[in-house]
Design a protein around this motif. Structure first.
Motif, PDB file in Angstrom:
ATOM      1  N   VAL A 156     -18.581  -3.482   4.014  1.00  0.00           N
ATOM      2  CA  VAL A 156     -17.335  -2.986   3.438  1.00  0.00           C
ATOM      3  C   VAL A 156     -16.811  -3.978   2.416  1.00  0.00           C
ATOM      4  O   VAL A 156     -16.718  -5.182   2.689  1.00  0.00           O
ATOM      5  CB  VAL A 156     -16.264  -2.747   4.527  1.00  0.00           C
ATOM      6  CG1 VAL A 156     -14.951  -2.294   3.892  1.00  0.00           C
ATOM      7  CG2 VAL A 156     -16.746  -1.721   5.539  1.00  0.00           C
ATOM      8  N   LYS A 157     -16.470  -3.477   1.238  1.00  0.00           N
ATOM      9  CA  LYS A 157     -15.793  -4.287   0.222  1.00  0.00           C
ATOM     10  C   LYS A 157     -14.389  -3.739   0.066  1.00  0.00           C
ATOM     11  O   LYS A 157     -14.178  -2.659  -0.491  1.00  0.00           O
ATOM     12  CB  LYS A 157     -16.536  -4.233  -1.117  1.00  0.00           C
ATOM     13  CG  LYS A 157     -15.885  -5.112  -2.188  1.00  0.00           C
ATOM     14  CD  LYS A 157     -16.610  -5.021  -3.516  1.00  0.00           C
ATOM     15  CE  LYS A 157     -15.914  -5.882  -4.574  1.00  0.00           C
ATOM     16  NZ  LYS A 157     -16.584  -5.764  -5.896  1.00  0.00           N
ATOM     17  N   PHE A 158     -13.417  -4.492   0.572  1.00  0.00           N
ATOM     18  CA  PHE A 158     -12.025  -4.045   0.566  1.00  0.00           C
ATOM     19  C   PHE A 158     -11.256  -4.806  -0.510  1.00  0.00           C
ATOM     20  O   PHE A 158     -11.288  -6.043  -0.554  1.00  0.00           O
ATOM     21  CB  PHE A 158     -11.390  -4.290   1.932  1.00  0.00           C
ATOM     22  CG  PHE A 158     -10.024  -3.701   2.092  1.00  0.00           C
ATOM     23  CD1 PHE A 158      -9.867  -2.376   2.453  1.00  0.00           C
ATOM     24  CD2 PHE A 158      -8.890  -4.463   1.869  1.00  0.00           C
ATOM     25  CE1 PHE A 158      -8.606  -1.821   2.605  1.00  0.00           C
ATOM     26  CE2 PHE A 158      -7.626  -3.931   2.008  1.00  0.00           C
ATOM     27  CZ  PHE A 158      -7.484  -2.597   2.371  1.00  0.00           C
ATOM     28  N   GLU A 159     -10.541  -4.064  -1.353  1.00  0.00           N
ATOM     29  CA  GLU A 159      -9.806  -4.672  -2.452  1.00  0.00           C
ATOM     30  C   GLU A 159      -8.332  -4.280  -2.374  1.00  0.00           C
ATOM     31  O   GLU A 159      -7.992  -3.091  -2.285  1.00  0.00           O
ATOM     32  CB  GLU A 159     -10.376  -4.236  -3.804  1.00  0.00           C
ATOM     33  CG  GLU A 159      -9.668  -4.846  -5.001  1.00  0.00           C
ATOM     34  CD  GLU A 159     -10.233  -4.373  -6.330  1.00  0.00           C
ATOM     35  OE1 GLU A 159      -9.612  -4.649  -7.356  1.00  0.00           O
ATOM     36  OE2 GLU A 159     -11.291  -3.699  -6.328  1.00  0.00           O
ATOM     37  N   ILE A 160      -7.459  -5.284  -2.384  1.00  0.00           N
ATOM     38  CA  ILE A 160      -6.011  -5.035  -2.377  1.00  0.00           C
ATOM     39  C   ILE A 160      -5.524  -5.039  -3.823  1.00  0.00           C
ATOM     40  O   ILE A 160      -5.715  -6.004  -4.566  1.00  0.00           O
ATOM     41  CB  ILE A 160      -5.277  -6.126  -1.585  1.00  0.00           C
ATOM     42  CG1 ILE A 160      -5.726  -6.102  -0.113  1.00  0.00           C
ATOM     43  CG2 ILE A 160      -3.766  -5.913  -1.675  1.00  0.00           C
ATOM     44  CD1 ILE A 160      -5.154  -7.228   0.719  1.00  0.00           C
ATOM     45  N   LEU A 161      -4.889  -3.956  -4.217  1.00  0.00           N
ATOM     46  CA  LEU A 161      -4.356  -3.834  -5.575  1.00  0.00           C
ATOM     47  C   LEU A 161      -2.916  -4.315  -5.619  1.00  0.00           C
ATOM     48  O   LEU A 161      -2.207  -4.297  -4.617  1.00  0.00           O
ATOM     49  CB  LEU A 161      -4.443  -2.385  -6.030  1.00  0.00           C
ATOM     50  CG  LEU A 161      -5.860  -1.796  -6.052  1.00  0.00           C
ATOM     51  CD1 LEU A 161      -5.789  -0.322  -6.349  1.00  0.00           C
ATOM     52  CD2 LEU A 161      -6.735  -2.497  -7.051  1.00  0.00           C
ATOM     53  N   ARG A 162      -2.489  -4.756  -6.820  1.00  0.00           N
ATOM     54  CA  ARG A 162      -1.131  -5.224  -6.974  1.00  0.00           C
ATOM     55  C   ARG A 162      -0.139  -4.093  -6.667  1.00  0.00           C
ATOM     56  O   ARG A 162      -0.423  -2.924  -6.919  1.00  0.00           O
ATOM     57  CB  ARG A 162      -0.889  -5.734  -8.403  1.00  0.00           C
ATOM     58  CG  ARG A 162      -1.698  -6.960  -8.757  1.00  0.00           C
ATOM     59  CD  ARG A 162      -1.154  -7.619 -10.006  1.00  0.00           C
ATOM     60  NE  ARG A 162      -0.950  -6.706 -11.098  1.00  0.00           N
ATOM     61  CZ  ARG A 162      -1.911  -6.361 -11.966  1.00  0.00           C
ATOM     62  NH1 ARG A 162      -3.135  -6.843 -11.813  1.00  0.00           N
ATOM     63  NH2 ARG A 162      -1.658  -5.547 -12.942  1.00  0.00           N
TER      64      ARG A 162
END
Length: 374
Positions: free
Chosen positions: A363-369
């Protein structure tokens, strides 16, 4: 003049067709909005129908009728004998199966629904904890039409991606696929409320297990692409990077919204079989421990890593549970069938292979601004 004759002929033909069509005047029929099936006595089918009747003043009355017979059509005849209006099923929106029925075999019910031209392929199917008659016959204080209420309950949760979709079309598609099994929402009456409580897993037409409602998020991102929604989880201590550990935190609740996900599934070893599952997820951070500095890029990177690790473990867990009951609700078998030439795959053959399947989840989890979403 020629055009006038053509128009006249067309109008004449339309009038004949309309005259030959059976008309159902609204105040002369009962509109069945929901039907529930239970196991009756002496191997009969018990049917509970929610029927809305509308009088000439356009005031409506809801009747809930339970009958028993050898067939569902026989139950409809019995119900008709108890009402002053002919029952129609063209407005049916939900079909429920009692737990005992679901643990039997739904093949007959799925086929019957598909073969009936009056039934919409867009109606929802679900399993009830216990009997459908008990849920539907209860006199709720704040629910006037239990049929409409359950339909709207399912519709809004499915549209908001809080629950997997289970239309007749989708269920039939998965049921007749050689490399996939069906899954349905589970509902239950809790005092004066009706709520979604989980997801039923099937092997062929038989319910073999269930996942709690909290796992519906993991199930959905493993089966489909997420477009929007809210996700909440609790990160255990072992998943939290040391840099994020504040005030001797033992666990960290986090919540995200506006989730987007994309799944890539690849067969890497047909012999085992073994699959690589890659998930790319983007989301906005809603809530986290107050001592976490979300303005620090290194802190955000550590939080992304922790969530990725947690999601990988949870997804591996629910796949393992489905393997233990040989219920491929994710469609690994269909990927296997399309990847292996001359596989001659059958449901029975795949179920045996599925319980020994190996998966590698990344899993590649990315938090956006905050306020930014691409």
């Amino acid at each position: 003049m020629k055009k006038f004759r053509i128009y006249f002929v067309l109008l004449f033909l339309v009038s004949i067709l309309v005259g030959c069509t059976e008309t159902n005047i609204l105040d002369r029929v009962g509109l069945t909005t929901l039907v529930g099936y239970d196991v009756g006595t002496e191997e009969r089918i018990s049917t509970t129908a929610v029927v809305r009747e509308i009088n000439p003043e356009f005031q409506s009355n809801v009747e809930v009728i339970t009958t028993e017979n050898e067939t569902s059509k026989g139950n409809r005849l019995k119900a008709n004998r108890r009402l002053s209006k002919k029952i129609t099923i063209g407005q049916m929106r939900v079909v429920l199966f009692g737990e005992e029925v679901a643990k039997g075999d739904l093949h007959f019910y799925i086929d019957s629904l598909l073969e009936n031209p009056s039934v919409s392929n867009g109606l929802y199917l679900a399993v009830v904890e216990g009997d459908t008659s008990e849920l539907l016959q209860h006199e709720y204080k704040n629910i006037d039409d239990i049929g409409q209420h359950i339909y709207r309950l399912m519709e809004q949760n499915i549209k908001n991606e809080h629950m997997i979709s289970s239309t007749l079309h989708e269920i039939a598609h998965d049921y007749y696929m050689k490399g996939k099994d069906i899954a349905m929402p589970i509902i239950k009456r809790e005092e004066e409320f009706v709520e979604l409580t989980g997801v039923a897993l099937f092997n062929g037409g038989k319910m073999v297990s269930a996942l709690p409602v909290e796992d519906s998020f993991y199930l959905k991102i493993m089966r489909d692409s997420f477009k929007a929604g809210i996700f909440e989880t609790i990160l255990p201590k072992e998943d939290i990077p040391p840099a994020l550990m504040k005030d001797t935190i033992t666990e960290m609740p986090v919540a995200f919204d506006a989730i987007r996900s994309k799944r890539t599934l690849k067969l890497v070893d047909p012999a085992t079989p073994e699959f690589d599952v890659q998930l790319k997820i983007k989301a906005r951070l809603l809530e986290v421990h107050p001592n976490i500095n979300t303005g620090d890029p290194k802190v955000i990177e550590g939080l992304e890593s922790a969530v990725s690790k947690n999601l990988s473990k949870e997804l591996t867990r629910i796949v393992a549970q489905s393997q233990s009951v040989q219920s491929d609700i994710f469609g690994f078998g269909d990927t296997y069938r399309s990847s292996v030439r001359n596989s001659e795959l059958t449901k029975e053959k795949w179920h045996e292979m599925y319980k020994n399947m190996k998966i590698n989840v990344k899993v590649k989890f990315e938090i956006l601004r905050d306020g930014v979403f691409e």
